[in-house]
Design a protein around this motif. Sequence first.
Motif, mmCIF file in Angstrom:
data_model
loop_
_atom_site.group_PDB
_atom_site.id
_atom_site.type_symbol
_atom_site.label_atom_id
_atom_site.label_comp_id
_atom_site.label_asym_id
_atom_site.label_seq_id
_atom_site.Cartn_x
_atom_site.Cartn_y
_atom_site.Cartn_z
ATOM 1 N N VAL A 118 0.778 9.111 10.991
ATOM 2 C CA VAL A 118 1.415 9.439 9.713
ATOM 3 C C VAL A 118 2.062 8.180 9.147
ATOM 4 O O VAL A 118 2.357 7.240 9.883
ATOM 5 C CB VAL A 118 2.497 10.539 9.860
ATOM 6 C CG1 VAL A 118 1.879 11.860 10.236
ATOM 7 C CG2 VAL A 118 3.573 10.145 10.824
ATOM 8 N N CYS A 119 2.268 8.179 7.836
ATOM 9 C CA CYS A 119 2.965 7.079 7.193
ATOM 10 C C CYS A 119 4.312 7.585 6.682
ATOM 11 O O CYS A 119 4.392 8.649 6.085
ATOM 12 C CB CYS A 119 2.143 6.539 6.022
ATOM 13 S SG CYS A 119 0.613 5.744 6.544
ATOM 14 N N LEU A 120 5.347 6.835 6.970
ATOM 15 C CA LEU A 120 6.706 7.201 6.548
ATOM 16 C C LEU A 120 7.255 6.144 5.598
ATOM 17 O O LEU A 120 7.133 4.944 5.847
ATOM 18 C CB LEU A 120 7.645 7.303 7.754
ATOM 19 C CG LEU A 120 7.400 8.400 8.770
ATOM 20 C CD1 LEU A 120 8.413 8.295 9.891
ATOM 21 C CD2 LEU A 120 7.456 9.763 8.123
ATOM 22 N N ASN A 125 10.656 0.356 -0.920
ATOM 23 C CA ASN A 125 9.205 0.269 -1.115
ATOM 24 C C ASN A 125 8.463 -0.168 0.138
ATOM 25 O O ASN A 125 7.495 -0.923 0.067
ATOM 26 C CB ASN A 125 8.867 -0.659 -2.293
ATOM 27 C CG ASN A 125 9.308 -0.074 -3.605
ATOM 28 O OD1 ASN A 125 9.295 1.153 -3.765
ATOM 29 N ND2 ASN A 125 9.688 -0.919 -4.543
ATOM 30 N N VAL A 126 8.923 0.280 1.284
ATOM 31 C CA VAL A 126 8.281 -0.047 2.557
ATOM 32 C C VAL A 126 7.779 1.240 3.201
ATOM 33 O O VAL A 126 8.520 2.212 3.342
ATOM 34 C CB VAL A 126 9.275 -0.748 3.518
ATOM 35 C CG1 VAL A 126 8.649 -0.986 4.878
ATOM 36 C CG2 VAL A 126 9.751 -2.054 2.916
#
Length: 194
Positions: A118-120, A125-126
């Motif tokens: 998953v992307c958190l 903006n990171v």
Amino acid sequence: MAATIDSNAVQASKKKHLGIPEAVFVEDVDSFMKLPGNEKADSALRKLDEQYQKYKYMEVNLSQKKLRLRNQIPQIRQTLEILRHMQKKKETTEPMETRFMLADNVYCKASVPPTDKVCLWLGANVMLEYDIDDAQALLEKNLCTASRNLETLEEDLDFLRDQFTTTEVNMARVYNWDVKRRSRESLLKSADKS
């Protein structure tokens, strides 16, 4: 030895409240007015009002932090729920049907294949990619930290309210002292004229 322990306890309680200075209650107004810089009631009231305004400024900042944390905690919980759901679905082969937000009140339907990544959004903006287990551990840690910070902020706001009250009472006591002093002076002047 006991004095050292007492002074350490006092210092620990002062540090506990984010550097908020403690307002000292003016027990004896006469001796307070004899302190350097308090020769006139106006100057003493000005100093107390300045202290009061600083407390107000601190209250605004702490209230803003509290509002941000109150908004952040439900978002973290919601993300944790999604991760738990994804954890259950990663063992299956069928894709998960969902909707994701493109913009405010604009959602898009999506089919997400089973995944263990998953992307958190971390902020500023990171975005980083994590394993689901690592992401869940990170979010649980963040939730615990945010909850603890919210409790601390509420304690600090309570402490700050106590400082408001103490400062307001001090201002009233100095003002009343000045009123009594002026009435005594006017009585003495009227007695001298008689």
